[in-house]
Design an enzyme around this catalytic site. Structure first.
Site, mmCIF file in Angstrom:
data_model
loop_
_atom_site.group_PDB
_atom_site.id
_atom_site.type_symbol
_atom_site.label_atom_id
_atom_site.label_comp_id
_atom_site.label_asym_id
_atom_site.label_seq_id
_atom_site.Cartn_x
_atom_site.Cartn_y
_atom_site.Cartn_z
ATOM 1 N N GLY A 165 0.817 -1.215 0.000
ATOM 2 C CA GLY A 165 0.000 0.000 0.000
ATOM 3 C C GLY A 165 0.851 1.265 0.000
ATOM 4 N N LEU A 208 13.264 -11.120 0.261
ATOM 5 C CA LEU A 208 14.188 -10.580 1.267
ATOM 6 C C LEU A 208 14.823 -11.671 2.125
ATOM 7 C CD1 LEU A 208 12.001 -7.548 2.436
ATOM 8 C CD2 LEU A 208 14.105 -7.418 1.083
ATOM 9 N N TYR A 223 4.656 -9.105 15.040
ATOM 10 C CA TYR A 223 4.969 -8.069 14.050
ATOM 11 C C TYR A 223 5.687 -6.880 14.722
ATOM 12 C CZ TYR A 223 3.817 -4.011 11.089
ATOM 13 O OH TYR A 223 3.861 -2.854 10.359
#
Ligand code: 15L
Length: 267
Positions: A12, A50, A134
């Site tokens: 986003g 990654l 997270y």
């Protein structure tokens, strides 16, 4: 800064930045684990996972500065967070160091400090209090940033991003909203300000209801233009449609705190 790498190009924030950063730097390489559907002609792009150091080394080669938005952007299973945000972030900083990249702007998150209560105004010099795996991964990324800054001389800026979007979408977001153009300002400070060694800024606009003291960013010239109060009526109307959340409503991280919460269970 001549050549910039931005990871997370398909997300986003990355999608919006592809428009807002156009023309700001002479050469921008965009990267993500998948190609964005709306990649414009002339936008340079390389796929990279990654979690794979060899792929990360390829995207960082020859760049002066990195904006690291890549990774998993909400709470997820440990294996997902581990690969995308822990191993991925390590690979990014280590590859940047080996390739002699000068600066990294790391997209951290408010969820690194989400368990601070809403009635406490916090600055950047306090212990992390993550509200999720997270959030832990973002605290880890900030710690990595400090390591590479103080040990290896990279200039590192950590942005604890609140909620990025065109308008604050509920009551919590009135405190943490970040207007896209304000994020551009913060990124540019991180990539261009001559005095950056290792800095942490809150990624928030000029919000009256803020829980964060963002004077460190202002010290570097940040002048946010977004004002969440301009959208209060709409945000509160949206809030009225949400049910009460006895845990999330107390803490800055909101629903990230509520998710899996069972502090009443003594271990
Ligand atoms: C974040 O860190 C997330 O990436 C974003 O999706 C939102 O959940 C935001 O925090 C928020 O706290 O609103």
């Amino acid at each position: 800064m001549e050549t910039i790498l931005v990871t997370g190009a398909a997300g986003g924030i990355g999608t919006r930045l592809r428009k807002l950063l156009k023309g700001v730097y002479p050469s921008i390489l965009w990267s993500d684990i998948r190609k964005p559907d709306d990649l414009a002609a002339g936008e340079k792009f390389m796929v990279a996972d990654l979690a794979d150091m060899a792929q990360v080394e390829k995207i960082v080669a020859g760049v002066d500065g990195i904006v690291h938005l890549g990774g998993f952007s909400v709470e997820g299973p440990w294996q997902t967070i581990l690969n995308a945000n822990i191993i991925g972030c390590y690979n990014l900083f280590e590859a940047a160091y080996r390739a002699k990249v000068k600066r990294v702007v790391f997209a951290s998150s408010n969820h690194a400090v989400g368990f601070y209560p809403r009635n406490q105004k916090i600055g950047v010099d306090l212990r992390v209090r993550p509200d999720s795996r997270y959030g832990v991964s973002k605290a880890f990324g900030e710690a990595l940033g400090a390591l590479y800054a103080y040990k290896h001389g990279l200039s590192v800026t950590c942005l604890r991003i609140g909620n990025f979007g065109d308008a604050p979408v509920d009551q919590r977001r009135l405190a943490i909203w970040l207007k896209p153009e304000d994020l551009v300002q913060l990124i540019r400070i991180g990539l261009e300000h001559p005095d950056i060694v290792f800095e942490t800024f809150y990624g928030a606009s000029d919000n009256e209801a803020a829980w964060w003291d963002n004077s460190n960013a202002r010290r570097f010239g940040y002048k946010p233009i977004g004002k969440a109060e301009d959208y209060r009526a709409a945000a509160m109307a949206a809030q009225a449609k949400l049910g009460p959340d006895p845990i999330g409503d107390k803490f800055q991280g909101g629903p990230f705190c509520t998710d899996e919460y069972d502090a009443g269970r003594k271990v």
